[in-house]
Design a protein around this motif. Structure first.
Motif, PDB file in Angstrom:
ATOM      1  N   UNK A  86       0.820  -1.219   0.000  1.00 19.58           N
ATOM      2  CA  UNK A  86       0.000   0.000   0.000  1.00 19.58           C
ATOM      3  C   UNK A  86       0.850   1.264   0.000  1.00 19.58           C
ATOM      4  N   UNK A  87       1.914   1.283   0.777  1.00 26.08           N
ATOM      5  CA  UNK A  87       2.793   2.460   0.848  1.00 26.08           C
ATOM      6  C   UNK A  87       3.404   2.769  -0.516  1.00 26.08           C
ATOM      7  N   UNK A  88       3.832   1.739  -1.211  1.00 24.33           N
ATOM      8  CA  UNK A  88       4.415   1.908  -2.548  1.00 24.33           C
ATOM      9  C   UNK A  88       3.368   2.421  -3.521  1.00 24.33           C
ATOM     10  N   UNK A  89       2.192   1.820  -3.515  1.00 19.02           N
ATOM     11  CA  UNK A  89       1.130   2.256  -4.435  1.00 19.02           C
ATOM     12  C   UNK A  89       0.734   3.706  -4.179  1.00 19.02           C
ATOM     13  N   UNK A  90       0.637   4.089  -2.924  1.00 15.45           N
ATOM     14  CA  UNK A  90       0.258   5.461  -2.577  1.00 15.45           C
ATOM     15  C   UNK A  90       1.342   6.456  -2.992  1.00 15.45           C
ATOM     16  N   UNK A  91       2.592   6.138  -2.727  1.00 19.49           N
ATOM     17  CA  UNK A  91       3.689   7.044  -3.081  1.00 19.49           C
ATOM     18  C   UNK A  91       3.782   7.235  -4.595  1.00 19.49           C
ATOM     19  N   UNK A  92       3.637   6.153  -5.347  1.00 18.33           N
ATOM     20  CA  UNK A  92       3.679   6.265  -6.809  1.00 18.33           C
ATOM     21  C   UNK A  92       2.470   7.048  -7.305  1.00 18.33           C
ATOM     22  N   UNK A  93       1.319   6.822  -6.708  1.00 19.32           N
ATOM     23  CA  UNK A  93       0.118   7.566  -7.083  1.00 19.32           C
ATOM     24  C   UNK A  93       0.300   9.067  -6.838  1.00 19.32           C
ATOM     25  N   UNK A  94       0.908   9.425  -5.710  1.00 21.18           N
ATOM     26  CA  UNK A  94       1.186  10.840  -5.437  1.00 21.18           C
ATOM     27  C   UNK A  94       2.145  11.408  -6.474  1.00 21.18           C
ATOM     28  N   UNK A  95       3.165  10.654  -6.845  1.00 26.02           N
ATOM     29  CA  UNK A  95       4.120  11.124  -7.861  1.00 26.02           C
ATOM     30  C   UNK A  95       3.418  11.315  -9.205  1.00 26.02           C
ATOM     31  N   UNK A  96       2.542  10.373  -9.579  1.00 24.90           N
ATOM     32  CA  UNK A  96       1.784  10.514 -10.835  1.00 24.90           C
ATOM     33  C   UNK A  96       0.914  11.764 -10.793  1.00 24.90           C
ATOM     34  N   UNK A  97       0.263  11.998  -9.659  1.00 24.44           N
ATOM     35  CA  UNK A  97      -0.569  13.193  -9.516  1.00 24.44           C
ATOM     36  C   UNK A  97       0.282  14.443  -9.730  1.00 24.44           C
ATOM     37  N   UNK A  98       1.428  14.504  -9.076  1.00 21.06           N
ATOM     38  CA  UNK A  98       2.353  15.640  -9.185  1.00 21.06           C
ATOM     39  C   UNK A  98       2.703  15.892 -10.658  1.00 21.06           C
ATOM     40  N   UNK A  99       3.085  14.817 -11.355  1.00 20.87           N
ATOM     41  CA  UNK A  99       3.458  14.940 -12.763  1.00 20.87           C
ATOM     42  C   UNK A  99       2.263  15.337 -13.637  1.00 20.87           C
ATOM     43  N   UNK A 100       1.112  14.713 -13.396  1.00 19.78           N
ATOM     44  CA  UNK A 100      -0.089  14.993 -14.190  1.00 19.78           C
ATOM     45  C   UNK A 100      -0.562  16.433 -14.031  1.00 19.78           C
ATOM     46  N   UNK A 101      -0.284  17.050 -12.887  1.00 21.85           N
ATOM     47  CA  UNK A 101      -0.670  18.438 -12.652  1.00 21.85           C
ATOM     48  C   UNK A 101       0.302  19.415 -13.316  1.00 21.85           C
ATOM     49  N   UNK A 102       1.395  18.874 -13.870  1.00 16.40           N
ATOM     50  CA  UNK A 102       2.369  19.734 -14.529  1.00 16.40           C
ATOM     51  C   UNK A 102       3.355  20.354 -13.565  1.00 16.40           C
ATOM     52  N   UNK A 103       3.377  19.888 -12.313  1.00 20.37           N
ATOM     53  CA  UNK A 103       4.330  20.406 -11.342  1.00 20.37           C
ATOM     54  C   UNK A 103       5.732  19.927 -11.705  1.00 20.37           C
ATOM     55  N   UNK A 104       6.706  20.698 -11.328  1.00 15.62           N
ATOM     56  CA  UNK A 104       8.097  20.294 -11.534  1.00 15.62           C
ATOM     57  C   UNK A 104       8.921  20.816 -10.362  1.00 15.62           C
ATOM     58  N   UNK A 105      10.160  20.407 -10.329  1.00 17.00           N
ATOM     59  CA  UNK A 105      11.043  20.868  -9.266  1.00 17.00           C
ATOM     60  C   UNK A 105      11.419  22.281  -9.598  1.00 17.00           C
TER      61      UNK A 105
END
Length: 121
Positions: free
Chosen positions: A102-121
């Motif tokens: 679950x921790x892995x799935x949630x962390x990857x999901x958060x990263x996908x959300x970040x990328x899908x929103x167009x956020x960057x470093x």
């Protein structure tokens, strides 16, 4: 509890992951450290989209071994993955965990959300 109008991804990202990140480098390192703590390796993943930065094609499966070196992850998050007896470095954004905790799935999901929103470093 999240504020009205703020989804759980936004809440988690702003309050837990990049809360103290003020520069691009701090943001990159915050994500790297969060994923290093949250991902349980190895895990199986499916490629959900082809990307120019990767030789993998949609639908292929890989075994994700570890995060790539932190110096490589200053622009985006990359992982080392096993595919057809070869080890590749590929963007985490193109992978969806299929056999992971679950921790892995949630962390990857958060990263996908970040990328899908167009956020960057």
């Amino acid at each position: 509890m999240a504020k009205p109008g703020v989804n759980q991804h936004e809440q988690r990202i702003s309050m837990e992951i990049v809360v103290d990140a003020y520069t691009e480098e701090e943001c990159a390192m915050a994500w790297y450290c969060h994923l290093e703590d949250s991902l349980s390796f190895p895990f199986e993943a499916r490629v959900h989209q082809a990307m120019a930065a990767s030789p993998l094609r949609a639908g292929e499966r890989v075994s994700v071994i570890v995060l790539a070196h932190d110096q490589l992850c200053r622009v985006a998050i990359f992982v080392r993955a096993q595919h057809n007896r070869r080890e590749l470095v590929v963007p985490l954004a193109q992978l969806v965990p299929v056999r992971a905790d679950q921790s892995t799935r949630l962390a990857v999901s958060d990263w996908h959300y970040w990328c899908d929103q167009g956020y960057s470093f």
